[in-house]
Design a protein around this motif. Structure first.
Motif, short mmCIF file in Angstrom:
data_model
loop_
_atom_site.label_atom_id
_atom_site.label_comp_id
_atom_site.label_asym_id
_atom_site.label_seq_id
_atom_site.Cartn_x
_atom_site.Cartn_y
_atom_site.Cartn_z
N ALA A 9 0.82 -1.22 0.00
CA ALA A 9 0.00 0.00 0.00
C ALA A 9 0.85 1.26 0.00
CB ALA A 9 -0.94 0.00 1.21
N GLY A 10 2.06 1.16 -0.57
CA GLY A 10 2.83 2.36 -0.84
C GLY A 10 2.34 3.01 -2.13
N PRO A 26 -12.15 -6.26 -10.00
CA PRO A 26 -12.39 -6.34 -8.56
C PRO A 26 -11.05 -6.50 -7.83
CG PRO A 26 -13.00 -8.41 -9.62
CD PRO A 26 -12.59 -7.48 -10.72
N VAL A 27 -10.74 -5.54 -7.00
CA VAL A 27 -9.40 -5.46 -6.40
C VAL A 27 -9.48 -5.47 -4.88
CG1 VAL A 27 -7.31 -4.04 -6.20
CG2 VAL A 27 -8.53 -4.14 -8.38
N ARG A 28 -8.53 -6.19 -4.27
CA ARG A 28 -8.29 -6.11 -2.83
C ARG A 28 -6.83 -5.71 -2.65
NH1 ARG A 28 -10.11 -11.76 -0.29
NH2 ARG A 28 -9.92 -10.58 1.66
N VAL A 29 -6.56 -4.86 -1.65
CA VAL A 29 -5.18 -4.48 -1.33
C VAL A 29 -4.82 -5.08 0.02
CG1 VAL A 29 -3.57 -2.60 -0.90
CG2 VAL A 29 -5.32 -2.35 -2.67
N TRP A 30 -3.80 -5.92 0.02
CA TRP A 30 -3.27 -6.49 1.25
C TRP A 30 -1.93 -5.82 1.55
CZ3 TRP A 30 -3.92 -12.58 0.84
CH2 TRP A 30 -5.30 -12.88 0.79
N ALA A 31 -1.78 -5.35 2.76
CA ALA A 31 -0.55 -4.64 3.08
C ALA A 31 -0.10 -4.92 4.51
CB ALA A 31 -0.74 -3.13 2.90
N ALA A 32 1.20 -4.92 4.69
CA ALA A 32 1.75 -5.08 6.04
C ALA A 32 1.52 -3.84 6.87
CB ALA A 32 3.24 -5.40 5.96
N ALA A 146 -13.47 5.10 -3.64
CA ALA A 146 -14.54 5.48 -4.57
C ALA A 146 -14.72 4.44 -5.67
CB ALA A 146 -14.25 6.85 -5.18
N ALA A 147 -13.65 3.70 -5.96
CA ALA A 147 -13.72 2.64 -6.97
C ALA A 147 -14.11 1.30 -6.36
CB ALA A 147 -12.38 2.51 -7.69
N GLY A 148 -14.42 1.33 -5.05
CA GLY A 148 -14.94 0.12 -4.41
C GLY A 148 -13.91 -0.76 -3.73
N CYS A 149 -12.75 -0.19 -3.39
CA CYS A 149 -11.69 -1.02 -2.80
C CYS A 149 -11.13 -0.36 -1.54
CB CYS A 149 -10.56 -1.23 -3.82
SG CYS A 149 -9.16 -2.15 -3.18
N GLU A 150 -10.90 -1.15 -0.51
CA GLU A 150 -10.29 -0.67 0.72
C GLU A 150 -8.92 -1.34 0.91
OE1 GLU A 150 -11.65 1.64 2.59
OE2 GLU A 150 -13.59 1.72 1.55
N VAL A 151 -8.07 -0.68 1.70
CA VAL A 151 -6.79 -1.27 2.06
C VAL A 151 -6.97 -2.13 3.31
CG1 VAL A 151 -4.40 -0.80 2.74
CG2 VAL A 151 -5.54 0.69 1.07
N GLU A 152 -6.52 -3.38 3.24
CA GLU A 152 -6.61 -4.30 4.37
C GLU A 152 -5.21 -4.51 4.97
OE1 GLU A 152 -8.72 -7.96 3.32
OE2 GLU A 152 -9.30 -6.96 1.44
N VAL A 153 -5.11 -4.35 6.29
CA VAL A 153 -3.84 -4.67 6.94
C VAL A 153 -3.75 -6.19 7.05
CG1 VAL A 153 -2.42 -4.41 9.00
CG2 VAL A 153 -3.82 -2.50 8.20
N ARG A 154 -2.98 -6.76 6.16
CA ARG A 154 -2.85 -8.22 6.09
C ARG A 154 -1.46 -8.55 5.55
NH1 ARG A 154 -7.28 -12.61 3.89
NH2 ARG A 154 -5.92 -14.44 3.99
N PRO A 155 -0.49 -8.71 6.43
CA PRO A 155 0.86 -9.04 5.98
C PRO A 155 0.87 -10.33 5.18
CG PRO A 155 0.87 -8.40 8.30
CD PRO A 155 -0.56 -8.55 7.89
N VAL A 156 1.60 -10.34 4.09
CA VAL A 156 1.68 -11.49 3.20
C VAL A 156 3.01 -12.19 3.42
CG1 VAL A 156 1.74 -12.22 0.79
CG2 VAL A 156 0.15 -10.43 1.51
N ARG A 157 2.97 -13.44 3.83
CA ARG A 157 4.20 -14.19 4.08
C ARG A 157 4.76 -14.81 2.80
NH1 ARG A 157 1.16 -17.41 8.71
NH2 ARG A 157 -0.40 -17.12 7.05
N SER A 158 3.90 -15.04 1.81
CA SER A 158 4.35 -15.56 0.53
C SER A 158 3.35 -15.16 -0.54
CB SER A 158 4.48 -17.09 0.57
OG SER A 158 3.19 -17.69 0.61
#
Length: 319
Positions: A9-10, A26-32, A146-158
């Motif tokens: 999410a930089g 349809p997009v999801r943002v996963w970020a540490a 506004a485009a229907g996507c939120e940033v989720e705090v979800r660290p990705v290990r792989s």
């Protein structure tokens, strides 16, 4: 359309997600970490053409596309982007001044010698997009919502973990992309900025040299971001008091009005360096991954151009 997970999410992750979501994916943002906890928030930041050793033509295209977008965004004060007068000094030979990259810079022209501070041989004036990163990241987040996507705090290990949730993964993990991909060419570049109150400055200043330290300041409405330094391979983000003193000394020598400005805070960050930016697609098990990382200190400058190519690569793989 297939679900997409954007990792990071930089500025690269948010811009890629915005472009994909506005293209109908349809997009999801996963970020540490949320945008204000990323390296991007520490940036100066100014659009400035890099001089890459590799993939020069592609980098030039990314840079030019981003310039067009930033010029449009500068018409809206809520974006945090404005076209600012700039004074650039230092090591810029005649061939560099007439390079394709330099020719992109709006209104680039030699500075009057009387305007060049003592100690610098040459100077150039221009009008360049300058980006107030906290405000700009908020703008991108609002546009993404506004485009229907939120940033989720979800660290990705792989990346495989993200691929379990979506058939398309966009890797914008910045410095973390090295571990996620096994790419040992990714390394940190330590940077440090001193943030001052703004005594009324509007013109940005940047010294161009090939050393690890240079003088620059970027005046935003409520603050001035002063720098700069780049130390390769350093992971420790502890601020160096000696670097702070050098930044203050050099910036105040160039701009006396900064002598009375108060220090608000000292910020550090690790830029995600790589020999060349990686924007390409590859299989990821049964899924597909589009990489967008390795921007070093040029993440803002290249952001919209790289995001455009991310959308193209995602679309090409979905056909």
């Amino acid at each position: 359309m297939q679900q997409i997970v954007v990792v990071g999410a930089g500025v690269s992750g948010l811009t890629s997600a915005v472009c994909l979501a506005e293209a109908g994916w349809p997009v999801r943002v996963w970020a540490a970490a949320m945008p204000h906890q990323t390296t991007s928030v520490v940036a100066g930041a100014v659009w400035a053409p890099p001089q890459p050793a590799e993939r020069a033509a592609q980098t030039l295209g990314w840079t030019e596309h981003s310039l067009g977008v930033f010029r449009e965004l500068a018409d809206d004060p809520d974006t945090g982007v404005r076209m600012a007068p700039a004074l650039a000094v230092g090591e810029l030979g005649e061939s560099e001044a007439d390079s394709p990259a330099a020719r992109l810079i709006p209104d680039l022209r030699p500075a009057d010698p009387s305007d060049v501070p003592n100690g610098f041989g040459t100077g150039f004036r221009a009008i360049m997009p300058m980006i107030d990163m906290p405000r700009y990241l908020d703008y991108l987040t609002r546009r993404l919502a506004a485009a229907g996507c939120e940033v989720e705090v979800r660290p990705v290990r792989s990346l495989a973990e993200a691929a379990d949730a979506a058939p398309i993964v966009v890797n914008c993990a910045g410095l973390g992309a090295g571990a996620l991909t096994g790419d040992d060419t990714v390394r940190p570049l330590f940077g440090q900025h001193v943030i001052l109150t703004n005594p009324g400055l509007r013109q940005l200043f940047i010294e161009m040299n090939r050393g690890p330290e240079w003088t620059c300041f970027f005046p935003h409405p409520q603050r001035v971001v002063c720098g700069g330094i780049s130390i390769p391979g350093r992971w420790d983000t502890t601020a160096d008091p000696d670097v702070t003193e050098r930044i203050l000394r050099d910036c105040r020598r160039i701009e006396p009005r900064l002598r009375e400005a108060e220090v608000i805070e000292v910020l550090t960050g690790l830029r995600p360096d790589r020999p060349s930016v990686r924007v390409e697609a590859e299989p990821l098990g049964r899924a597909r991954c589009v990489h967008n990382y390795g921007h070093s200190g040029n993440g803002v400058t290249l952001s919209w151009g790289c995001a455009r190519d991310v959308v193209r690569l995602v679309g090409a793989g979905a056909r």
